[in-house]
Design a protein around this motif. Structure first.
Motif, PDB file in Angstrom:
ATOM      1  N   GLY A  15      12.629 -44.563   5.557  1.00  0.00           N
ATOM      2  CA  GLY A  15      12.029 -44.634   6.895  1.00  0.00           C
ATOM      3  C   GLY A  15      10.523 -44.796   6.835  1.00  0.00           C
ATOM      4  O   GLY A  15       9.830 -44.121   6.082  1.00  0.00           O
ATOM      5  N   ALA A  16      10.032 -45.743   7.638  1.00  0.00           N
ATOM      6  CA  ALA A  16       8.582 -45.953   7.717  1.00  0.00           C
ATOM      7  C   ALA A  16       7.973 -44.935   8.682  1.00  0.00           C
ATOM      8  O   ALA A  16       8.633 -44.471   9.607  1.00  0.00           O
ATOM      9  N   THR A  17       6.731 -44.625   8.465  1.00  0.00           N
ATOM     10  CA  THR A  17       6.002 -43.739   9.375  1.00  0.00           C
ATOM     11  C   THR A  17       6.179 -44.196  10.814  1.00  0.00           C
ATOM     12  O   THR A  17       6.168 -45.381  11.100  1.00  0.00           O
ATOM     13  N   GLY A  18       6.309 -43.245  11.699  1.00  0.00           N
ATOM     14  CA  GLY A  18       6.522 -43.532  13.116  1.00  0.00           C
ATOM     15  C   GLY A  18       7.202 -42.314  13.711  1.00  0.00           C
ATOM     16  O   GLY A  18       7.406 -41.307  13.021  1.00  0.00           O
ATOM     17  N   CYS A  19       7.580 -42.384  14.973  1.00  0.00           N
ATOM     18  CA  CYS A  19       8.277 -41.245  15.603  1.00  0.00           C
ATOM     19  C   CYS A  19       9.459 -40.794  14.752  1.00  0.00           C
ATOM     20  O   CYS A  19       9.685 -39.609  14.586  1.00  0.00           O
ATOM     21  N   MET A  20      10.221 -41.770  14.230  1.00  0.00           N
ATOM     22  CA  MET A  20      11.451 -41.406  13.533  1.00  0.00           C
ATOM     23  C   MET A  20      11.199 -40.803  12.160  1.00  0.00           C
ATOM     24  O   MET A  20      12.111 -40.279  11.530  1.00  0.00           O
ATOM     25  N   TYR A  21       9.980 -40.868  11.671  1.00  0.00           N
ATOM     26  CA  TYR A  21       9.637 -40.114  10.471  1.00  0.00           C
ATOM     27  C   TYR A  21       9.071 -38.753  10.879  1.00  0.00           C
ATOM     28  O   TYR A  21       9.571 -37.706  10.500  1.00  0.00           O
ATOM     29  N   VAL A  22       8.061 -38.791  11.718  1.00  0.00           N
ATOM     30  CA  VAL A  22       7.319 -37.574  12.055  1.00  0.00           C
ATOM     31  C   VAL A  22       8.227 -36.537  12.724  1.00  0.00           C
ATOM     32  O   VAL A  22       8.198 -35.352  12.380  1.00  0.00           O
ATOM     33  N   ALA A  23       9.052 -36.996  13.665  1.00  0.00           N
ATOM     34  CA  ALA A  23       9.870 -36.030  14.408  1.00  0.00           C
ATOM     35  C   ALA A  23      11.096 -35.575  13.622  1.00  0.00           C
ATOM     36  O   ALA A  23      11.673 -34.533  13.926  1.00  0.00           O
ATOM     37  N   ASN A  24      11.480 -36.339  12.615  1.00  0.00           N
ATOM     38  CA  ASN A  24      12.732 -36.007  11.918  1.00  0.00           C
ATOM     39  C   ASN A  24      12.552 -35.249  10.614  1.00  0.00           C
ATOM     40  O   ASN A  24      13.529 -34.774  10.040  1.00  0.00           O
ATOM     41  N   THR A  25      11.338 -35.186  10.122  1.00  0.00           N
ATOM     42  CA  THR A  25      11.139 -34.532   8.827  1.00  0.00           C
ATOM     43  C   THR A  25       9.892 -33.653   8.870  1.00  0.00           C
ATOM     44  O   THR A  25       9.016 -33.765   8.034  1.00  0.00           O
ATOM     45  N   THR A  26       9.820 -32.806   9.860  1.00  0.00           N
ATOM     46  CA  THR A  26       8.713 -31.857   9.918  1.00  0.00           C
ATOM     47  C   THR A  26       8.814 -30.947   8.692  1.00  0.00           C
ATOM     48  O   THR A  26       9.914 -30.663   8.222  1.00  0.00           O
ATOM     49  N   TYR A  27       7.691 -30.504   8.193  1.00  0.00           N
ATOM     50  CA  TYR A  27       7.634 -29.743   6.938  1.00  0.00           C
ATOM     51  C   TYR A  27       8.764 -28.711   6.816  1.00  0.00           C
ATOM     52  O   TYR A  27       8.949 -27.872   7.688  1.00  0.00           O
ATOM     53  N   TYR A  28       9.509 -28.828   5.744  1.00  0.00           N
ATOM     54  CA  TYR A  28      10.618 -27.917   5.420  1.00  0.00           C
ATOM     55  C   TYR A  28      11.841 -28.034   6.326  1.00  0.00           C
ATOM     56  O   TYR A  28      12.770 -27.245   6.215  1.00  0.00           O
ATOM     57  N   THR A  29      11.841 -28.963   7.271  1.00  0.00           N
ATOM     58  CA  THR A  29      13.043 -29.148   8.085  1.00  0.00           C
ATOM     59  C   THR A  29      13.378 -30.632   8.127  1.00  0.00           C
ATOM     60  O   THR A  29      12.497 -31.476   7.999  1.00  0.00           O
ATOM     61  N   THR A  30      14.631 -30.939   8.302  1.00  0.00           N
ATOM     62  CA  THR A  30      15.017 -32.337   8.538  1.00  0.00           C
ATOM     63  C   THR A  30      16.368 -32.390   9.229  1.00  0.00           C
ATOM     64  O   THR A  30      17.181 -31.479   9.093  1.00  0.00           O
ATOM     65  N   ALA A  31      16.547 -33.446  10.001  1.00  0.00           N
ATOM     66  CA  ALA A  31      17.834 -33.644  10.670  1.00  0.00           C
ATOM     67  C   ALA A  31      18.765 -34.475   9.788  1.00  0.00           C
ATOM     68  O   ALA A  31      19.937 -34.629  10.094  1.00  0.00           O
ATOM     69  N   TRP A  32      18.215 -35.029   8.684  1.00  0.00           N
ATOM     70  CA  TRP A  32      19.022 -35.911   7.830  1.00  0.00           C
ATOM     71  C   TRP A  32      19.917 -35.097   6.894  1.00  0.00           C
ATOM     72  O   TRP A  32      19.422 -34.207   6.200  1.00  0.00           O
ATOM     73  N   ALA A  33      21.192 -35.436   6.871  1.00  0.00           N
ATOM     74  CA  ALA A  33      22.089 -34.878   5.861  1.00  0.00           C
ATOM     75  C   ALA A  33      22.347 -35.962   4.814  1.00  0.00           C
ATOM     76  O   ALA A  33      23.430 -36.071   4.248  1.00  0.00           O
ATOM     77  N   LEU A  34      21.337 -36.799   4.596  1.00  0.00           N
ATOM     78  CA  LEU A  34      21.417 -37.907   3.626  1.00  0.00           C
ATOM     79  C   LEU A  34      20.115 -37.916   2.834  1.00  0.00           C
ATOM     80  O   LEU A  34      19.076 -37.484   3.355  1.00  0.00           O
ATOM     81  N   PRO A  35      20.130 -38.441   1.599  1.00  0.00           N
ATOM     82  CA  PRO A  35      18.865 -38.599   0.878  1.00  0.00           C
ATOM     83  C   PRO A  35      17.929 -39.506   1.675  1.00  0.00           C
ATOM     84  O   PRO A  35      18.368 -40.519   2.235  1.00  0.00           O
ATOM     85  N   TRP A  36      16.690 -39.150   1.707  1.00  0.00           N
ATOM     86  CA  TRP A  36      15.751 -39.815   2.623  1.00  0.00           C
ATOM     87  C   TRP A  36      14.413 -40.059   1.933  1.00  0.00           C
ATOM     88  O   TRP A  36      13.878 -39.186   1.262  1.00  0.00           O
ATOM     89  N   ILE A  37      13.888 -41.260   2.064  1.00  0.00           N
ATOM     90  CA  ILE A  37      12.596 -41.596   1.471  1.00  0.00           C
ATOM     91  C   ILE A  37      11.630 -41.951   2.594  1.00  0.00           C
ATOM     92  O   ILE A  37      11.993 -42.692   3.514  1.00  0.00           O
TER      93      ILE A  37
END
Ligand SMILES: Cc1ncc(C[n+]2csc(CCOP(=O)(O)OP(=O)(O)O)c2C)c(N)n1
Ligand code: SF4
Length: 321
Positions: free
Chosen positions: A38-60
């Protein structure tokens, strides 16, 4: 259809964010053997806040314009490791996700380059909220005619700052990359259509591209509960044709196919525009202009949404002599 969620609770997107819904359906369609880039943008910033993520998949995370190189690099590395026997040979989906600024503007050259790498398998998904939403709703080349953004305010002297027409990204990707096997448009308000398109894109092989139109309550100015309704109106008014191009064959899908067959009539664009405060300064004349442009796309284009050559191809005068 898979019941498991691979993009789950815990993200911090706005209420009613359709881009988040797109990710949910993409992840569901792709399943657990998937790497998301995922490139920087809402879908990066909102989905991977420090120590939390909504992804149950490996994510770069990749920088704003890096989606194209990151997907090619990841797909190439997986292929090489499998060929050398360092990884078990299995199908791993590689999906690059970028916003309209990160894909159609800043990252365009990398995305375009990636789509020529025919020996690697990956999907690039452009989620289009028609702005650079994460940096407070700035204009991009995907911002539609007349829309208010922080870069295109309406003033006393100049009513319309964004007077240029939205760039036709899916068409560019389809026509400009002749070997690409799958290009489609979609939206979260028609999740089955989106799900099926993601499955096809991942199964067909080679690089593929999907462009989704994602209503954004914050940037577009409407109550979050209407996100799906606004998305459907974009299709019902003909502004956002849903289509797929599979191995070079074009096909309108869902409501757009029903419009083309005459089964249902296009709604006036005013029904879409009047529901969003980003268009509140537009006059009836402005809206008529948008209506004329949409009518032209459906009535004169060779393929609605795709080929802006008109049906009456002018015969050059000089060719007659
Ligand atoms: C090279 C570079 N320039 C600017 C930024 C600042 N920036 C971070 S996110 C972003 C907006 C991205 O917009 P888009 O790709 O449309 O995604 P959205 O925010 O709408 O989800 C910008 C400009 C950055 N991170 N990197
Ligand atoms: S600003 Fe728009 S795109 Fe960003 S999280 Fe909120 S609704 Fe989603």
């Amino acid at each position: 259809m898979a019941q498991t969620e691979y993009f789950d609770a815990g993200h911090r997107t706005c209420q009613g964010c359709e881009s988040a819904m797109v990710l949910r359906w993409v992840a569901k369609a792709a399943g657990p053997n998937t790497i998301v880039i995922g490139a920087t943008g809402c879908m990066y910033v909102a989905n991977t806040t420090y120590y939390t993520t909504a992804w149950a998949l490996p994510w770069i995370h990749t920088q704003l314009s890096g989606t194209g190189s990151a997907v090619v690099g990841t797909a190439a590395a997986l292929k090489a490791l499998m060929e050398k026997g360092k990884l078990p040979s299995e199908k791993i989906n590689v999906i690059g996700i970028c916003g309209d600024l990160g894909c159609a503007d800043a990252g365009l050259s990398e995305v375009s380059n990636a789509l020529t790498h025919t020996k690697y398998n990956f999907l690039i998904l452009m989620y289009d909220n028609e702005s650079s939403a994460n940096t407070d709703i700035q204009e991009t080349t995907m911002t539609p005619f007349g829309a208010l953004t922080t870069f295109s305010p309406s003033g006393k002297q100049i009513r319309i700052m964004k007077y240029r027409w939205k760039k036709n990204m899916a068409a560019m990707m389809a026509v400009g990359h002749p070997e690409i096997k799958y290009v489609a448009t979609a939206m979260a308000a028609d999740p089955i259509d989106l799900y099926n398109k993601v499955r096809k894109a991942l199964e067909i092989g080679g690089p593929t591209f999907i462009h989704t139109l994602d209503p954004c309550p914050k940037g577009w100015g409407y109550d979050p509960k209407y996100s799906h309704e606004i998305g459907k109106l974009a299709v019902e008014t003909g502004l956002w044709p849903l289509f797929e191009i599979e191995n070079g064959k074009f096909r309108l899908t869902g409501t757009s196919a029903r419009i083309a067959s005459g089964e249902i009539k296009r709604k006036p664009v005013k029904e879409y525009i009047s529901r969003q405060t980003r268009f509140k300064h537009l006059t009836d004349e402005d809206i008529e202009y948008i209506q004329r442009k949409v009518d032209e796309m459906w009535e004169k284009w060779l393929i609605p949404g795709l080929l802006p050559l008109t049906k009456e191809l002018p015969y050059p005068e000089t060719a007659k002599t």
